[in-house]
Design an enzyme around this catalytic site. Sequence first.
Site, mmCIF file in Angstrom:
data_model
loop_
_atom_site.group_PDB
_atom_site.id
_atom_site.type_symbol
_atom_site.label_atom_id
_atom_site.label_comp_id
_atom_site.label_asym_id
_atom_site.label_seq_id
_atom_site.Cartn_x
_atom_site.Cartn_y
_atom_site.Cartn_z
ATOM 1 N N LEU A 190 -44.992 -18.236 -19.944
ATOM 2 C CA LEU A 190 -46.338 -17.717 -19.704
ATOM 3 C C LEU A 190 -46.367 -16.965 -18.376
ATOM 4 O O LEU A 190 -46.840 -15.828 -18.289
ATOM 5 C CB LEU A 190 -47.326 -18.900 -19.675
ATOM 6 N N GLY B 54 -49.525 -30.658 -21.813
ATOM 7 C CA GLY B 54 -48.424 -30.580 -20.849
ATOM 8 C C GLY B 54 -48.778 -31.251 -19.533
ATOM 9 O O GLY B 54 -47.931 -31.897 -18.896
ATOM 10 N N GLY C 270 -35.628 -43.242 10.106
ATOM 11 C CA GLY C 270 -34.632 -42.156 10.198
ATOM 12 C C GLY C 270 -33.723 -42.082 8.983
ATOM 13 O O GLY C 270 -33.324 -40.992 8.551
ATOM 14 N N GLU D 118 -47.463 -26.010 -14.177
ATOM 15 C CA GLU D 118 -48.482 -26.302 -15.208
ATOM 16 C C GLU D 118 -49.901 -26.300 -14.618
ATOM 17 O O GLU D 118 -50.770 -27.065 -15.026
ATOM 18 C CB GLU D 118 -48.150 -27.588 -15.960
HETATM 19 N N1 CAA Z 1 -58.331 -25.184 -24.552
HETATM 20 C C1 CAA Z 1 -58.743 -24.238 -25.419
HETATM 21 N N2 CAA Z 1 -59.323 -23.077 -25.035
HETATM 22 C C2 CAA Z 1 -59.462 -22.858 -23.708
HETATM 23 C C3 CAA Z 1 -59.054 -23.782 -22.746
HETATM 24 C C4 CAA Z 1 -58.472 -24.999 -23.222
HETATM 25 N N3 CAA Z 1 -58.045 -25.932 -22.356
HETATM 26 N N4 CAA Z 1 -59.303 -23.306 -21.512
HETATM 27 C C5 CAA Z 1 -59.871 -22.100 -21.676
HETATM 28 N N5 CAA Z 1 -59.982 -21.839 -23.013
HETATM 29 C C6 CAA Z 1 -60.574 -20.666 -23.625
HETATM 30 C C7 CAA Z 1 -62.036 -20.543 -23.214
HETATM 31 O O1 CAA Z 1 -62.878 -21.284 -24.081
HETATM 32 C C8 CAA Z 1 -62.275 -19.061 -23.341
HETATM 33 O O2 CAA Z 1 -62.485 -18.729 -24.700
HETATM 34 P P1 CAA Z 1 -63.638 -17.683 -25.144
HETATM 35 O O3 CAA Z 1 -63.348 -16.390 -24.449
HETATM 36 O O4 CAA Z 1 -63.506 -17.637 -26.628
HETATM 37 O O5 CAA Z 1 -64.942 -18.282 -24.680
HETATM 38 C C9 CAA Z 1 -60.941 -18.468 -22.930
HETATM 39 O O6 CAA Z 1 -59.955 -19.486 -23.114
HETATM 40 C C10 CAA Z 1 -60.893 -17.982 -21.511
HETATM 41 O O7 CAA Z 1 -61.278 -19.053 -20.678
HETATM 42 P P2 CAA Z 1 -61.594 -18.854 -19.132
HETATM 43 O O8 CAA Z 1 -62.630 -17.796 -18.997
HETATM 44 O O9 CAA Z 1 -61.849 -20.197 -18.541
HETATM 45 O O10 CAA Z 1 -60.179 -18.249 -18.622
HETATM 46 P P3 CAA Z 1 -59.723 -17.743 -17.213
HETATM 47 O O11 CAA Z 1 -59.015 -16.455 -17.368
HETATM 48 O O12 CAA Z 1 -60.857 -17.846 -16.234
HETATM 49 O O13 CAA Z 1 -58.566 -18.798 -16.817
HETATM 50 C C11 CAA Z 1 -57.629 -20.817 -15.992
HETATM 51 C C12 CAA Z 1 -58.729 -20.137 -16.814
HETATM 52 C C13 CAA Z 1 -57.986 -22.297 -16.100
HETATM 53 C C14 CAA Z 1 -57.615 -20.401 -14.539
HETATM 54 C C15 CAA Z 1 -56.252 -20.530 -16.657
HETATM 55 O O14 CAA Z 1 -55.854 -19.199 -16.465
HETATM 56 C C16 CAA Z 1 -55.146 -21.460 -16.175
HETATM 57 O O15 CAA Z 1 -55.039 -22.618 -16.642
HETATM 58 N N6 CAA Z 1 -54.296 -20.974 -15.257
HETATM 59 C C17 CAA Z 1 -53.107 -21.723 -14.840
HETATM 60 C C18 CAA Z 1 -51.933 -21.324 -15.669
HETATM 61 C C19 CAA Z 1 -50.892 -22.384 -15.720
HETATM 62 O O16 CAA Z 1 -51.171 -23.575 -15.795
HETATM 63 N N7 CAA Z 1 -49.644 -21.947 -15.731
HETATM 64 C C20 CAA Z 1 -48.554 -22.866 -15.874
HETATM 65 C C21 CAA Z 1 -47.356 -22.180 -16.429
HETATM 66 S S1 CAA Z 1 -46.356 -23.192 -17.439
HETATM 67 C C22 CAA Z 1 -45.389 -24.090 -16.412
HETATM 68 O O17 CAA Z 1 -45.643 -24.213 -15.246
HETATM 69 C C23 CAA Z 1 -44.269 -24.783 -17.098
HETATM 70 C C24 CAA Z 1 -43.267 -25.407 -16.203
HETATM 71 O O18 CAA Z 1 -42.594 -24.779 -15.430
HETATM 72 C C25 CAA Z 1 -43.040 -26.849 -16.295
#
Ligand code: CAA
Length: 380
Positions: free
Chosen positions: A125, A242, A340, A363
Amino acid sequence: MNFELTDEQRQVRDLCRDFADRELRPNARRWDARHEYPADAVRKLGELGLLGVAVPAEWGGAGMDSVSYALAMEEISRGCASTGVTMSVNNSLYCDPLLKYGTDEQKARFLAPFARGERLGCFALTEPMSGSDASEMRTTARARGDEYVIDGAKNFITNGPQADAVLLFAMTDRAKGHKGISAFLVPTETRGLTRGKPDEKVGIRASGTCSLFFEECVVPRRFRLGEEGDGFKIAMGTLDGGRIGIAAQALGIGQAAFEEARAYAKERRAFGQEIAKLQAIQFMIADMATGLDAARLLVLRAAALKDRGQRHTAESAMAKLFASEMAERVTSTALQVHGGYGYTTDFDVERHWRDSRITEIYEGTSEIQRVVIAASVLKG
Ligand code: CAA
């Protein structure tokens, strides 16, 4: 309120605790120092059913619940946090969405061998210029007849160096914003997909992390997961699960540091007595134990909600936020108890301290967890 685990949940916890004590704990320091991926240990996790804990047996998994998964993640991470995150990504970020959204054809090819532990998955992602703001991604997937052509780059991909397939998120229609993101299954042998060199990290050094580059990388349309435009919701829903895994990982790291501090406090003598008799140390031990118990309750609550099929977005975020910040505090305090010696690589506690730090970042950073929690609380 019933806090009792079922017999099956106790069994999986005990099996993982035993495996961690025999196979992981004695080796984790060496793997970390050499940045060595524990391939053999990961293979054994697969044989024990721990790479597809909550995947039903018909698709190659162990058919257990999310509470069992959280218990397993804590115990494995207590033994080796790097092995823990490798397991977590394959289970929660790869197998879980495949199970939920995959067609039978996709499950046969992309789920069963991964849940059995014969193959390893990753989740792509994050990009160089879009981490917390996940919907700002630049990677594109252009429809062309019965296929998609993928171009772009993903970075910080856990399991990237070892993965056999990638669950990839890419823009199929930029004009639609987050509704223009779609999910794809990309075998890593696909032409046009290359991996960067493994990242050098502060902690979890025995787990593989790298960038993935896509250049005119072609996948058939049948490798798209879900409908066009479903990608962002798939990613967010997947992260809800996750984050339980990462919270449990943080808990396991904290628990390991706590156990070492407790043992050391009973051994080490100062001012004519074991330091565990000093109130300064007792207060540290009490705070560590309380933080660990509170985090464990939050983790198990989020997992239990997932098992009941209830929305658990805020509860997962709370569990991850609290457990990861607790783990950093507990590992730092455990290091302090060691004095230490704690600051040397002769003891494991410095590794736990380094390993804990990433749980506040991947995450979703602690700041993103607070955004998610606040959005839920303010809605109510
Ligand atoms: N479940 C289902 N749908 C969801 C949701 C959820 N938990 N959260 C948001 N949505 C939906 C909303 O309902 C909305 O839908 P509609 O447009 O139909 O109403 C849509 O998604 C957009 O929602 P937001 O307006 O809240 O979205 P945003 O752009 O403001 O972002 C955020 C929200 C929470 C900041 C999100 O971008 C986020 O979680 N960012 C962090 C990303 C992340 O965790 N990255 C980790 C990478 S993976 C990793 O790290 C793996 C590893 O190495 C171990």
